[in-house]
Write an enzyme that holds these catalytic residues in place. Sequence first.
Site, PDB file in Angstrom:
ATOM      1  N   ASP A 258      -3.727  16.198  -7.897  1.00 39.84           N
ATOM      2  CA  ASP A 258      -4.697  15.691  -8.895  1.00 39.84           C
ATOM      3  C   ASP A 258      -5.939  15.197  -8.162  1.00 39.84           C
ATOM      4  O   ASP A 258      -7.074  15.436  -8.594  1.00 39.84           O
ATOM      5  CB  ASP A 258      -4.108  14.513  -9.686  1.00 39.84           C
ATOM      6  CG  ASP A 258      -3.129  14.957 -10.753  1.00 39.84           C
ATOM      7  OD1 ASP A 258      -3.207  16.125 -11.188  1.00 39.84           O
ATOM      8  OD2 ASP A 258      -2.276  14.135 -11.151  1.00 39.84           O
TER       9      ASP A 258
ATOM     10  N   LYS B  82       5.990  11.090 -11.877  1.00 40.48           N
ATOM     11  CA  LYS B  82       5.094  11.184 -10.721  1.00 40.48           C
ATOM     12  C   LYS B  82       5.290  10.058  -9.698  1.00 40.48           C
ATOM     13  O   LYS B  82       5.094  10.271  -8.506  1.00 40.48           O
ATOM     14  CB  LYS B  82       3.628  11.168 -11.181  1.00 40.48           C
ATOM     15  CG  LYS B  82       3.157  12.457 -11.810  1.00 40.48           C
ATOM     16  CD  LYS B  82       1.657  12.373 -12.083  1.00 40.48           C
ATOM     17  CE  LYS B  82       1.155  13.579 -12.831  1.00 40.48           C
ATOM     18  NZ  LYS B  82      -0.301  13.560 -13.003  1.00 40.48           N
TER      19      LYS B  82
HETATM   20  P1  NAP Z   1      -2.055   6.202 -17.660  1.00 36.24           P
HETATM   21  O1  NAP Z   1      -1.496   6.027 -16.287  1.00 36.24           O
HETATM   22  O2  NAP Z   1      -1.220   5.847 -18.840  1.00 36.24           O
HETATM   23  O3  NAP Z   1      -3.432   5.340 -17.720  1.00 36.24           O
HETATM   24  C1  NAP Z   1      -4.141   5.242 -18.929  1.00 36.24           C
HETATM   25  C2  NAP Z   1      -5.491   4.580 -18.667  1.00 36.24           C
HETATM   26  O4  NAP Z   1      -6.246   4.624 -19.893  1.00 36.24           O
HETATM   27  C3  NAP Z   1      -5.396   3.109 -18.262  1.00 36.24           C
HETATM   28  O5  NAP Z   1      -6.448   2.805 -17.376  1.00 36.24           O
HETATM   29  C4  NAP Z   1      -5.580   2.395 -19.618  1.00 36.24           C
HETATM   30  O6  NAP Z   1      -6.077   1.089 -19.501  1.00 36.24           O
HETATM   31  C5  NAP Z   1      -6.635   3.294 -20.234  1.00 36.24           C
HETATM   32  N1  NAP Z   1      -6.679   3.161 -21.681  1.00 36.24           N
HETATM   33  C6  NAP Z   1      -5.763   3.612 -22.577  1.00 36.24           C
HETATM   34  N2  NAP Z   1      -6.163   3.341 -23.839  1.00 36.24           N
HETATM   35  C7  NAP Z   1      -7.354   2.701 -23.737  1.00 36.24           C
HETATM   36  C8  NAP Z   1      -8.274   2.175 -24.687  1.00 36.24           C
HETATM   37  N3  NAP Z   1      -8.041   2.250 -26.007  1.00 36.24           N
HETATM   38  N4  NAP Z   1      -9.421   1.608 -24.226  1.00 36.24           N
HETATM   39  C9  NAP Z   1      -9.676   1.536 -22.903  1.00 36.24           C
HETATM   40  N5  NAP Z   1      -8.849   2.013 -21.947  1.00 36.24           N
HETATM   41  C10 NAP Z   1      -7.694   2.591 -22.366  1.00 36.24           C
HETATM   42  O7  NAP Z   1      -2.515   7.707 -17.915  1.00 36.24           O
HETATM   43  P2  NAP Z   1      -3.022   8.771 -16.800  1.00 36.24           P
HETATM   44  O8  NAP Z   1      -1.875   9.556 -16.329  1.00 36.24           O
HETATM   45  O9  NAP Z   1      -3.879   8.055 -15.819  1.00 36.24           O
HETATM   46  O10 NAP Z   1      -3.912   9.747 -17.699  1.00 36.24           O
HETATM   47  C11 NAP Z   1      -5.178   9.328 -18.226  1.00 36.24           C
HETATM   48  C12 NAP Z   1      -5.857  10.533 -18.873  1.00 36.24           C
HETATM   49  O11 NAP Z   1      -6.170  11.502 -17.866  1.00 36.24           O
HETATM   50  C13 NAP Z   1      -4.971  11.255 -19.906  1.00 36.24           C
HETATM   51  O12 NAP Z   1      -5.768  11.650 -20.996  1.00 36.24           O
HETATM   52  C14 NAP Z   1      -4.453  12.458 -19.142  1.00 36.24           C
HETATM   53  O13 NAP Z   1      -4.166  13.546 -19.979  1.00 36.24           O
HETATM   54  C15 NAP Z   1      -5.656  12.758 -18.255  1.00 36.24           C
HETATM   55  N6  NAP Z   1      -5.287  13.501 -17.038  1.00 36.24           N
HETATM   56  C16 NAP Z   1      -5.892  14.682 -16.849  1.00 36.24           C
HETATM   57  C17 NAP Z   1      -5.609  15.408 -15.715  1.00 36.24           C
HETATM   58  C18 NAP Z   1      -6.302  16.724 -15.514  1.00 36.24           C
HETATM   59  O14 NAP Z   1      -5.872  17.482 -14.642  1.00 36.24           O
HETATM   60  N7  NAP Z   1      -7.381  17.006 -16.239  1.00 36.24           N
HETATM   61  C19 NAP Z   1      -4.687  14.939 -14.759  1.00 36.24           C
HETATM   62  C20 NAP Z   1      -4.077  13.688 -14.992  1.00 36.24           C
HETATM   63  C21 NAP Z   1      -4.382  12.981 -16.152  1.00 36.24           C
HETATM   64  P3  NAP Z   1      -5.064  -0.167 -19.316  1.00 36.24           P
HETATM   65  O15 NAP Z   1      -4.712  -0.197 -17.865  1.00 36.24           O
HETATM   66  O16 NAP Z   1      -5.849  -1.318 -19.762  1.00 36.24           O
HETATM   67  O17 NAP Z   1      -3.866   0.127 -20.204  1.00 36.24           O
END
Ligand code: NAP
Length: 269
Positions: A101, A65
Amino acid sequence: MDVYGLVGNPVGHSVSPPMHEAAYAELELDASYVAFEPAVEEVADALEGAETLGIAGLNVTIPFKQDVLEYLEADPLAERIGAVNTIDFRADGEPVGYNTDAIGITRSFEHHGVELDGRKAVVVGAGGAGRAAAFALSDAGCEVHIANRTVDKAIDLASQVPHASGGSLETLDSQLAEASVLLNATSVGMKSDETPVSGELLHGELTVLDAVYAPLETRLLRDAREAGADTVDGAWMLLFQGVEAFELWTGRDAPVDAMNRVLREELTH
Ligand code: NAP
């Protein structure tokens, strides 16, 4: 036939192909949607190949992305977020990248009758989904607080988003008391029964959207309902990013009900 697709690695379990195929079937469009999984270092070749072969549009997912921005014109919202999840190869001139998104988030709230303008919103998470959420909610007129485990990322993001502040997960306590919108953009709760927000911080004035869609009923949403809050599950966000992509590509209103039905079947079987 128009060919659309998804580029990611891995893409094996993606629900996008059946969701888009359902739309083509409903509107009797001569189109197909295929998942492509190029090697991580071959994304530039993949984009060039797609354009050469006449592919009409691509969705882009992890880990590409951010990378694809280098090879495309991005619309201003995608440029500010720093990520593209939809490419239109049919725009006049060069392919254009969008971030649906972000639009998926505002359309999810709109679909549930939630007015965002003038409200206080808390976003938990500052990764890809957190960035999309913070810009989307700010553009929709919310005052936004971003809370993240890694505090520096929250503060950095807040400095780029109008009307935003950032802090640690400890700031949730005071910030949520004044908020009426909460969006979980962390991966906490994905295929586990954990929650990023302690249940006692939730209250009946909130509308809670969880970006996590597996399971559909996360612990956060369960706790939110018990606290009297309104809830919007992650499938809505997934649906409306796809709806928006479909509409950008085809110029037609998406058959939202048909796409939603197939998406939910896919996510629950
Ligand atoms: P990402 O860029 O890897 O970001 C992950 C986020 O989660 C970061 O803020 C990270 O914090 C936090 N995190 C991970 N483990 C944690 C923990 N144990 N405790 C507290 N915070 C934690 O991932 P992303 O692409 O943003 O995706 C995040 C979620 O959204 C995923 O589950 C994904 O499937 C979902 N999503 C859904 C859609 C939809 O259309 N529904 C679209 C996009 C994403 P740090 O910065 O501290 O590591």
